[in-house]
Design an enzyme around this catalytic site. Sequence first.
Site, short mmCIF file in Angstrom:
data_model
loop_
_atom_site.label_atom_id
_atom_site.label_comp_id
_atom_site.label_asym_id
_atom_site.label_seq_id
_atom_site.Cartn_x
_atom_site.Cartn_y
_atom_site.Cartn_z
N HIS B 15 1.00 -1.19 -0.01
CA HIS B 15 0.14 0.09 0.12
C HIS B 15 0.88 1.22 -0.02
CE1 HIS B 15 -0.27 1.14 4.43
NE2 HIS B 15 0.65 0.66 4.36
N CYS B 34 5.41 6.17 4.47
CA CYS B 34 4.39 5.75 4.05
C CYS B 34 3.89 6.11 2.75
CB CYS B 34 3.17 5.67 4.90
SG CYS B 34 3.62 4.83 6.47
N HIS B 40 5.07 0.28 -0.09
CA HIS B 40 5.66 -0.91 0.67
C HIS B 40 4.61 -1.70 1.17
CE1 HIS B 40 3.68 2.21 3.38
NE2 HIS B 40 3.76 1.23 4.42
N HIS B 42 2.94 -4.94 4.10
CA HIS B 42 2.66 -5.55 5.51
C HIS B 42 2.29 -6.93 5.54
CE1 HIS B 42 3.51 -1.40 7.19
NE2 HIS B 42 2.60 -1.02 6.48
N ASP B 80 -5.46 -10.43 -0.08
CA ASP B 80 -4.16 -11.02 0.03
C ASP B 80 -3.37 -10.99 -1.34
OD1 ASP B 80 -2.27 -12.49 1.38
OD2 ASP B 80 -3.07 -14.53 0.21
N HIS B 81 -2.05 -10.68 -1.26
CA HIS B 81 -1.14 -10.50 -2.28
C HIS B 81 -1.80 -9.48 -3.29
CE1 HIS B 81 0.77 -13.86 -0.45
NE2 HIS B 81 1.98 -13.95 -1.25
N GLU B 125 -1.34 -3.94 11.57
CA GLU B 125 -0.77 -3.55 10.44
C GLU B 125 0.87 -3.86 10.49
OE1 GLU B 125 -1.42 0.35 7.94
OE2 GLU B 125 0.40 0.89 9.26
#
Lengths: 137, 137, 137, 137, 137, 137
Positions: B15, B34, B40, B42, B80-81, B125
């Site tokens: 994100h 960020c 980047h 998480h 996801d991913h 997070e």
Amino acid sequence: MKVTVSRKAHFNAAHRLYREDWSMAKNDAVFGKCNNPNYHGHNYELIASVTGSVDPVTGFVIDVKVLKDLIKIHVEDAFDHKNLNLDVKDFKDINPTAENIAIAIHNRLLPHISTGLELSITLYETPRNFVTYDGKS
Amino acid sequence: MKVTVSRKAHFNAAHRLYREDWSMAKNDAVFGKCNNPNYHGHNYELIASVTGSVDPVTGFVIDVKVLKDLIKIHVEDAFDHKNLNLDVKDFKDINPTAENIAIAIHNRLLPHISTGLELSITLYETPRNFVTYDGKS
Amino acid sequence: MKVTVSRKAHFNAAHRLYREDWSMAKNDAVFGKCNNPNYHGHNYELIASVTGSVDPVTGFVIDVKVLKDLIKIHVEDAFDHKNLNLDVKDFKDINPTAENIAIAIHNRLLPHISTGLELSITLYETPRNFVTYDGKS
Amino acid sequence: MKVTVSRKAHFNAAHRLYREDWSMAKNDAVFGKCNNPNYHGHNYELIASVTGSVDPVTGFVIDVKVLKDLIKIHVEDAFDHKNLNLDVKDFKDINPTAENIAIAIHNRLLPHISTGLELSITLYETPRNFVTYDGKS
Amino acid sequence: MKVTVSRKAHFNAAHRLYREDWSMAKNDAVFGKCNNPNYHGHNYELIASVTGSVDPVTGFVIDVKVLKDLIKIHVEDAFDHKNLNLDVKDFKDINPTAENIAIAIHNRLLPHISTGLELSITLYETPRNFVTYDGKS
Amino acid sequence: MKVTVSRKAHFNAAHRLYREDWSMAKNDAVFGKCNNPNYHGHNYELIASVTGSVDPVTGFVIDVKVLKDLIKIHVEDAFDHKNLNLDVKDFKDINPTAENIAIAIHNRLLPHISTGLELSITLYETPRNFVTYDGKS
């Protein structure tokens, strides 16, 4: 000033989820793998949380050693290394789901907690599944 | 007797926090690292908690397998991913902060939870930063 | 007497696993969801372990504050809140798999560890997937 | 929409539980091993949780970097690697029980949290003992 | 077939890192905040690992209850809720660094482990700092 | 360059430790509470670690999705929600101690790991008790 004091504890037990008045097929449909007639088991992680005013003399809401001993006597000694269905009377007529185990633990501990203190029970059945019960409806 | 049943789940995503209508300098000032334009990411840890009465027939508030599957279908398969900014429509016009991701997850799951049950979402997070949203104001 | 001293650290990053010389279909077949062209990301947990003799004057193998600072300068500042494919030169021509990231971290830290000390790197890509590299073949 | 944002932090400290106006025997009876005159110590894990409305401009309730810095300045710098009884004025006349430490942390942080936000402190004294204080009575 | 059996245990203690033959300034330069004259403290997490052949009669390398009791008697009873510098003779002439504490624990437990079994000690001083010692040079 | 790739997995099971050729009294003396005839149980956490050279084409030692699937097929499907004594043939004539379960898992997975790769199994019976087996003697 109200503070909540929590103590973690641990017990290992076997259990099975099923109803005697249901067929094996219906039990399998509802309870899945948890209906294994030979039982399976868990490392249950328990958190007992007591909320109340801080005693200005000691700085304690409840002595955590007292709470630890109450859990030892009323929960660990009764449930640890047991088959919940066969060895623990609380589950004679009730399914040992995580929900019902948390309620049973609450029922066992509450009479030993001083009046004016509130009790909440969190029970981890696995690291990914857990329940919380505080006696409220 | 009301019990809360919680299930942990997990998804990985990229994100970026920024506003298109702000300069890069202002975005850097507000969102810091960020705001990396290349993103980047998480490992998000999710806890979905459902509160309600225990069904006396099954001993369940909600079958945790049902809850697990709802999270799989409505959250993990969608997030996801993924790149939350580019791949997930929930964040087309809204910053994918932890706060907003938790609200989006609540919005996705709530329609599939039975009437009378309450839903709360906790989202990690990082192991040190997490948020909780229960739909109340 | 040889002792191993370990320090945990943390960075967040986006990455994508793929080969430019392969088709999208082949990349999907080999790298699955990790081949998302818009990237995904992780909270990487790092353990750097240094083995050597205990200095009888200080009682240290290595001052853990020194180790913490080395990780900060040579790994966290370079990798944290970055896109490993686009922002970090170590992965210009090499896939940022957990294996290759651990090797890159080892290569970055080893020159700064005193001669006679051994270095091992453990890298968690998720809480369930991790790798270890100690420079041996 | 109200969301709770939580940040974990950490400090190490020595402490002793006792009352100067009690005999050693009475202190031993009430505080047990925690009354060691030479002190013992803990790795305290702290969770500061801030509840409020999500800012529609940033998507934040509170910038977690701001919260992290407030904890650093007002708690970690004051408590870390200290003897709570001898080095920290908050405990000059009050026992550094987990309950009282959580209240002291709440008192230190609250003035720096914006009006309209609520603050709750959870403090782990050990992995098995923890307390929560949210300023309510 | 050789298997390693590990048992985790826990003790809380205060300590200070410094040398009496150094000035306060030099101690500060080398040991930093760990040189607080009033001490600080930790929750030490200990892992004792015993490696050997599996007894074909019992299926045990070592009965983990025996290992648990050895740790209780020889480590927890001696170190828990103590000031390592003042209360524990092992550190009368030696700095209680994590390295030296792990060596001391190894020295205390090894005489009670059967011949033919190997012993390794891992000691967490904080969740981010830990050491391992197996008696080898 | 050799790297170790590790994958965590999980299964729940009931078990009992005892020998049929021993009296109940002798079984109690040796196996204690683990000899409950009605069984008890655990959440077993498994780490399968594969060591080998990094494939320069993919950057993988082993595709962790392949490793995850091998564990699913050969361990989780066989052991999860089972009574290890009654439902799993591996323990027909052998006590399901943590040591023997780790060896059984090693034996089940090794034939499916490519030649040239080494396999190590770590098995947590509880968060405080675990064993490691790498097939070496």
